[in-house]
Design a protein around this motif. Structure first.
Motif, short mmCIF file in Angstrom:
data_model
loop_
_atom_site.label_atom_id
_atom_site.label_comp_id
_atom_site.label_asym_id
_atom_site.label_seq_id
_atom_site.Cartn_x
_atom_site.Cartn_y
_atom_site.Cartn_z
N ASN A 1 0.70 -1.16 0.11
CA ASN A 1 0.09 -0.03 0.09
C ASN A 1 0.96 1.31 -0.10
N THR A 2 0.80 2.00 -1.13
CA THR A 2 1.44 3.54 -1.29
C THR A 2 0.92 4.45 -0.33
N LEU A 3 2.10 4.88 0.53
CA LEU A 3 1.63 5.99 1.37
C LEU A 3 1.85 7.37 0.57
N PRO A 4 0.82 8.38 0.54
CA PRO A 4 1.09 9.61 0.06
C PRO A 4 2.20 10.45 1.01
N THR A 5 3.02 11.20 0.22
CA THR A 5 3.87 12.18 0.93
C THR A 5 3.45 13.60 0.57
N VAL A 6 4.00 14.49 1.41
CA VAL A 6 3.89 15.91 1.03
C VAL A 6 4.49 16.31 -0.35
N GLY A 7 3.75 16.64 -1.16
CA GLY A 7 4.29 17.01 -2.60
C GLY A 7 3.72 15.89 -3.70
N SER A 8 3.37 14.69 -3.05
CA SER A 8 2.68 13.70 -4.04
C SER A 8 1.41 14.16 -4.83
N VAL A 9 1.59 14.24 -6.09
CA VAL A 9 0.39 14.38 -7.03
C VAL A 9 -0.76 13.06 -6.71
N VAL A 10 -1.81 12.99 -6.56
CA VAL A 10 -2.68 12.07 -6.15
C VAL A 10 -3.87 12.30 -7.15
N ILE B 1 -8.10 8.93 -1.45
CA ILE B 1 -7.07 8.86 -2.41
C ILE B 1 -6.95 7.50 -3.31
N LEU B 2 -7.13 7.50 -4.36
CA LEU B 2 -6.94 6.13 -5.23
C LEU B 2 -5.59 5.98 -5.97
N VAL B 3 -4.94 6.92 -6.50
CA VAL B 3 -3.49 6.82 -7.01
C VAL B 3 -2.65 7.74 -6.47
N VAL B 4 -1.20 7.40 -6.21
CA VAL B 4 -0.37 8.24 -5.94
C VAL B 4 0.82 8.32 -6.88
N TYR B 5 1.05 9.46 -7.20
CA TYR B 5 2.35 9.68 -8.08
C TYR B 5 3.39 10.28 -7.22
N GLY B 6 4.58 10.39 -7.85
CA GLY B 6 5.85 10.99 -7.28
C GLY B 6 5.39 12.66 -7.32
N ALA B 7 6.45 13.04 -6.36
CA ALA B 7 6.44 14.87 -6.25
C ALA B 7 6.41 15.53 -7.41
N GLU B 8 7.05 15.01 -8.49
CA GLU B 8 7.18 15.71 -9.74
C GLU B 8 5.91 15.56 -10.59
N GLY B 9 5.02 14.71 -10.41
CA GLY B 9 3.56 14.78 -10.92
C GLY B 9 3.83 14.59 -12.40
N LYS B 10 4.63 13.72 -12.83
CA LYS B 10 4.80 13.45 -14.06
C LYS B 10 3.76 12.47 -14.70
N VAL C 1 -0.77 16.79 -2.15
CA VAL C 1 -0.77 16.59 -0.81
C VAL C 1 0.16 17.71 -0.31
N ILE C 2 -0.38 18.55 0.77
CA ILE C 2 0.12 19.71 1.14
C ILE C 2 0.43 19.41 2.75
N SER C 3 -0.19 18.44 3.23
CA SER C 3 0.23 18.16 4.82
C SER C 3 -0.30 16.78 4.99
N LEU D 1 -5.40 18.05 1.18
CA LEU D 1 -4.75 18.31 -0.42
C LEU D 1 -4.98 19.63 -0.97
N THR D 2 -4.43 20.00 -1.82
CA THR D 2 -4.84 21.39 -2.72
C THR D 2 -5.16 21.14 -4.18
N THR D 3 -5.99 22.00 -4.41
CA THR D 3 -6.32 22.20 -6.02
C THR D 3 -6.02 23.55 -6.43
N GLY D 4 -5.00 24.17 -5.95
CA GLY D 4 -4.97 25.62 -5.97
C GLY D 4 -4.05 25.97 -7.21
N ARG D 5 -3.83 25.10 -8.19
CA ARG D 5 -3.04 25.35 -9.45
C ARG D 5 -3.91 24.80 -10.55
#
Length: 216
Positions: free
Chosen positions: A79-88, A104-113, A160-162, A171-175
């Motif tokens: 089970n993948t743990l989200p971290t601060v900066g993770s795109v989800v 949260i269903l899918v977790v990506y790296g902080a780069e969000g590619k 993820v911001i916190s 989470l934030t959607t402010g972009r």
């Protein structure tokens, strides 16, 4: 065209001139493009008749109340743990006046590619998270109305911001690239975005307000 290793809801997979939409996908009427409806590994089934087209589909990976989970290499064993900066990618479960509850269903790296060759992990369990009213948009936060940005069932791209408290991630959607990527209308039809704040039902022609994620 080559298929991505992992698709998220709303990701374009191929033209309808080359493929037939199968389970886990849907046809975007405006662009005549087949999109992913769920997260998972896209596959195609060769045509069975001469002159027909292969079928694009995505096997369901996550458990549901009426279906047993299907084992897949896309689902993390630990089970993948989200971290601060993770795109989800997450699904809206409740909309309140001051926050939006999601899982949260899918977790990506902080780069969000995501959608550009980056790898994401489909969570074996659903992580609880919230999008607070002040984190929905980057500007004019005092004018935000949560019910005009999200509805229950929407699929949302966030960051993820916190790590929040013991119960929820924040989470934030402010972009511009964050927000709702897939939504159904009140009539139950899959909609497509027509602006940064509206989706349209292709069947009824009605529009609904959302905090729309900018397409790639």
């Amino acid at each position: 065209m080559s298929l991505p290793d992992l698709a998220y809801p709303g990701l374009p997979l191929g033209p309808s001139s080359s493929y037939i939409p199968g389970p886990g996908t849907h046809l975007h009427l405006e662009s005549s493009t087949i999109h992913a409806s769920i997260a998972g590994r896209p596959t195609f089934t060769p045509p069975t008749a001469k002159g027909s087209k292969p079928t694009l589909s995505i096997p369901r990976l996550l458990p549901s109340p009426t279906h047993a989970p299907i084992p897949s290499s896309n689902v993390s064993n630990t089970n993948t743990l989200p971290t601060v900066g993770s795109v989800v990618l997450c699904r809206v479960t409740r909309v309140k006046s001051k926050q939006v509850d999601v899982v949260i269903l899918v977790v990506y790296g902080a780069e969000g590619k995501f959608g550009r060759g980056g790898e994401g992990s489909v969570c074996a369990d659903e992580w609880q998270a919230v999008i607070r009213k002040e984190d929905i948009r980057a500007t004019e936060k005092e004018k935000v109305v949560t019910a005009e940005g999200f509805r229950v069932g929407d699929v949302v791209r966030g960051v993820v911001i916190s790590l929040g408290d013991q119960s929820n991630y924040y989470l934030t959607t402010g972009r511009n690239e964050l927000g709702v990527i897939m939504a159904k209308s009140e009539a139950g039809n899959k909609m497509y975005p027509i602006s940064w704040k509206e989706f349209k039902d292709p069947v009824t022609g009605e529009t609904e307000r959302r905090k729309v994620a900018k397409p790639f």
